[in-house]
Design an enzyme around this catalytic site. Sequence first.
Site, PDB file in Angstrom:
ATOM      1  N   HIS A  49      38.255  72.369  79.780  1.00  0.00           N
ATOM      2  CA  HIS A  49      38.937  73.646  79.994  1.00  0.00           C
ATOM      3  C   HIS A  49      37.884  74.712  79.747  1.00  0.00           C
ATOM      4  O   HIS A  49      36.746  74.403  79.433  1.00  0.00           O
ATOM      5  CB  HIS A  49      40.072  73.815  78.989  1.00  0.00           C
TER       6      HIS A  49
ATOM      7  N   CYS B 106      41.816  67.820  83.058  1.00  0.00           N
ATOM      8  CA  CYS B 106      42.545  67.173  81.962  1.00  0.00           C
ATOM      9  C   CYS B 106      43.850  66.467  82.375  1.00  0.00           C
ATOM     10  O   CYS B 106      43.799  65.370  82.908  1.00  0.00           O
ATOM     11  CB  CYS B 106      42.767  68.191  80.853  1.00  0.00           C
TER      12      CYS B 106
ATOM     13  N   ARG C 170      48.527  61.354  66.269  1.00  0.00           N
ATOM     14  CA  ARG C 170      48.336  62.674  66.871  1.00  0.00           C
ATOM     15  C   ARG C 170      47.241  63.500  66.194  1.00  0.00           C
ATOM     16  O   ARG C 170      46.775  64.496  66.745  1.00  0.00           O
ATOM     17  CB  ARG C 170      49.642  63.464  66.808  1.00  0.00           C
TER      18      ARG C 170
HETATM   19  N1  GLN Z   1      48.590  65.821  77.512  1.00  0.00           N
HETATM   20  C1  GLN Z   1      47.329  65.228  77.789  1.00  0.00           C
HETATM   21  C2  GLN Z   1      46.598  64.731  76.566  1.00  0.00           C
HETATM   22  O1  GLN Z   1      46.867  65.162  75.469  1.00  0.00           O
HETATM   23  C3  GLN Z   1      46.487  66.220  78.552  1.00  0.00           C
HETATM   24  C4  GLN Z   1      46.123  67.418  77.735  1.00  0.00           C
HETATM   25  C5  GLN Z   1      45.407  68.508  78.479  1.00  0.00           C
HETATM   26  O2  GLN Z   1      45.581  68.682  79.687  1.00  0.00           O
HETATM   27  N2  GLN Z   1      44.641  69.292  77.737  1.00  0.00           N
HETATM   28  O3  GLN Z   1      45.750  63.901  76.683  1.00  0.00           O
END
Ligand code: GLN
Length: 247
Positions: free
Chosen positions: A196, A95, A129
Amino acid sequence: MSKLKVLHMYADMLDLYGDSGNMEILEYRCKMRGIECDVEKYSIDSKMPDFSSYDLIYIGGGADLEQQHISTDLQKCRKGIESAYKKGVFLFLICGGYQLMGKYYKDADGNKIKGLGLFDYYTVAEPDRRKRCIGNIIIRTDFMGKSVDIVGFENHGGQTKGVKTPLGDVLCGHGNCTKSQHEGYFEKNVIATYMHGPCLAKNPEISDYIIEYCINRNTENKVKLLKLDDTLEKQCRQVMIDRLIKK
Ligand code: GLN
């Protein structure tokens, strides 16, 4: 006895949804085969390591703020990581770590974090968001000549574009972008994914691909890994697949 030398970068900053568990799984699956696995940590202000002396460099995921915190330090490591990658050191990236190996990551507020530019892709976050890509995901991929459906959990605002060689096709969930057909980035010595989970606990095939690559990369006498009993892991994964894909 084979030995795997691993560098886990920014474990104290980039560790979402159990990402560090990937290192525990790697150590466990090595131990079960009598392979020594030595995981060293690197973070901001650590002594600059010799990146090329490792078999595997691992970076987990993180929120925008953590990505910003590590970005200056990461740039200092650029040359070392790039030359390690070119020499065949394996990069395993989750990620936030995945995003930062591309050209850049632009977060929801418009702040641009420079990536290492190892690969052509780039990532721009959804400005709204509420429109993050969140949930369980299944992708179909190919490991060592076998098609496998792997599962994970994604939570990202970032929309990654310009990926030439994705890790797999999305069967359920989002992937690189909202409702994307593809997920992650794949090269012989690179696996980058939004999954993840931790990803390796749910998908033993990925661990074994990485371990087999690492122990064989500097030798003519290629070794096949001893098979482990993955019945439970596969049953767990099947429960999730059955839940997500209604038959
Ligand atoms: N901050 C990044 C995003 O929101 C990565 C998030 C993450 O690693 N889960 O895309």
